[in-house]
Design a protein around this motif. Structure first.
Motif, mmCIF file in Angstrom:
data_model
loop_
_atom_site.group_PDB
_atom_site.id
_atom_site.type_symbol
_atom_site.label_atom_id
_atom_site.label_comp_id
_atom_site.label_asym_id
_atom_site.label_seq_id
_atom_site.Cartn_x
_atom_site.Cartn_y
_atom_site.Cartn_z
ATOM 1 N N LYS A 157 10.396 -0.538 19.527
ATOM 2 C CA LYS A 157 10.749 -1.596 20.476
ATOM 3 C C LYS A 157 10.899 -2.845 19.621
ATOM 4 O O LYS A 157 9.928 -3.367 19.093
ATOM 5 C CB LYS A 157 9.633 -1.759 21.500
ATOM 6 N N GLY A 158 12.130 -3.286 19.423
ATOM 7 C CA GLY A 158 12.383 -4.444 18.562
ATOM 8 C C GLY A 158 13.493 -4.152 17.563
ATOM 9 O O GLY A 158 14.457 -3.460 17.872
ATOM 10 N N HIS A 159 13.340 -4.640 16.353
ATOM 11 C CA HIS A 159 14.373 -4.499 15.327
ATOM 12 C C HIS A 159 14.499 -3.049 14.878
ATOM 13 O O HIS A 159 13.503 -2.376 14.621
ATOM 14 C CB HIS A 159 14.054 -5.369 14.118
ATOM 15 N N PHE A 160 15.760 -2.580 14.757
ATOM 16 C CA PHE A 160 16.017 -1.196 14.373
ATOM 17 C C PHE A 160 17.310 -1.149 13.567
ATOM 18 O O PHE A 160 18.328 -1.715 13.985
ATOM 19 C CB PHE A 160 16.134 -0.323 15.622
ATOM 20 N N ALA A 161 17.268 -0.495 12.417
ATOM 21 C CA ALA A 161 18.448 -0.352 11.560
ATOM 22 C C ALA A 161 19.186 0.933 11.929
ATOM 23 O O ALA A 161 18.588 2.011 11.964
ATOM 24 C CB ALA A 161 18.044 -0.338 10.087
ATOM 25 N N PHE A 215 28.763 1.703 8.023
ATOM 26 C CA PHE A 215 28.001 0.514 7.669
ATOM 27 C C PHE A 215 26.725 0.506 8.501
ATOM 28 O O PHE A 215 26.531 1.353 9.383
ATOM 29 C CB PHE A 215 28.828 -0.770 7.885
ATOM 30 N N ASN A 216 25.836 -0.433 8.228
ATOM 31 C CA ASN A 216 24.561 -0.532 8.931
ATOM 32 C C ASN A 216 24.546 -1.737 9.861
ATOM 33 O O ASN A 216 25.148 -2.772 9.557
ATOM 34 C CB ASN A 216 23.406 -0.654 7.937
ATOM 35 N N ALA A 275 22.213 -8.350 12.511
ATOM 36 C CA ALA A 275 22.857 -8.390 11.196
ATOM 37 C C ALA A 275 23.720 -7.138 11.034
ATOM 38 O O ALA A 275 23.443 -6.097 11.629
ATOM 39 C CB ALA A 275 21.812 -8.439 10.084
ATOM 40 N N VAL A 276 24.753 -7.277 10.234
ATOM 41 C CA VAL A 276 25.626 -6.163 9.867
ATOM 42 C C VAL A 276 25.739 -6.188 8.356
ATOM 43 O O VAL A 276 25.930 -7.257 7.766
ATOM 44 C CB VAL A 276 27.021 -6.311 10.527
#
Length: 108
Positions: free
Chosen positions: A50-54, A67-68, A80-81
């Motif tokens: 829950k939150g930031h995930f790549a 790409f990520n 971000a990319v």
């Protein structure tokens, strides 16, 4: 809908892309040594934060490059990319939502 910025083509609607799962999952160093349980963990087990995930994405209707994307799974915001040959950007940790007396279990 998400607006995702391809590192090569610029911002495009998410319908132009294909989701590729969690980013930064290393391939096993000695795949021949893995048993069935270890292979299942490598292939199927992924984080679900829950939150930031790549994540990995591919621009299927554009340059067809992978790409990520660093995305917030709560707000769906694209944070971000970055290309596969670039390191994951360091971002501040997501902040906790503001608690009220009701959400904190206080008296009513």
């Amino acid at each position: 809908m998400l607006l995702i910025t391809c590192p090569w083509c610029g911002p495009r609607d998410e319908t132009e892309y294909h989701y590729g799962g969690q980013a930064h999952v290393p391939y096993p160093e000695t795949p021949a040594d893995l048993d069935d349980r270890q292979w299942a963990e490598y292939v199927f087990y992924r984080d679900n934060p829950k939150g930031h995930f790549a994540e990995r994405w591919m621009h299927g209707l554009g340059c067809r490059r992978w790409f990520n994307v660093l995305r917030d799974t709560v707000s769906y915001d694209v944070l971000a990319v970055y290309r596969l040959d670039e390191p994951r950007p360091e971002l501040p940790a997501p902040h906790a939502p503001h608690q009220t007396a009701e959400t904190a279990g206080g008296n009513r």
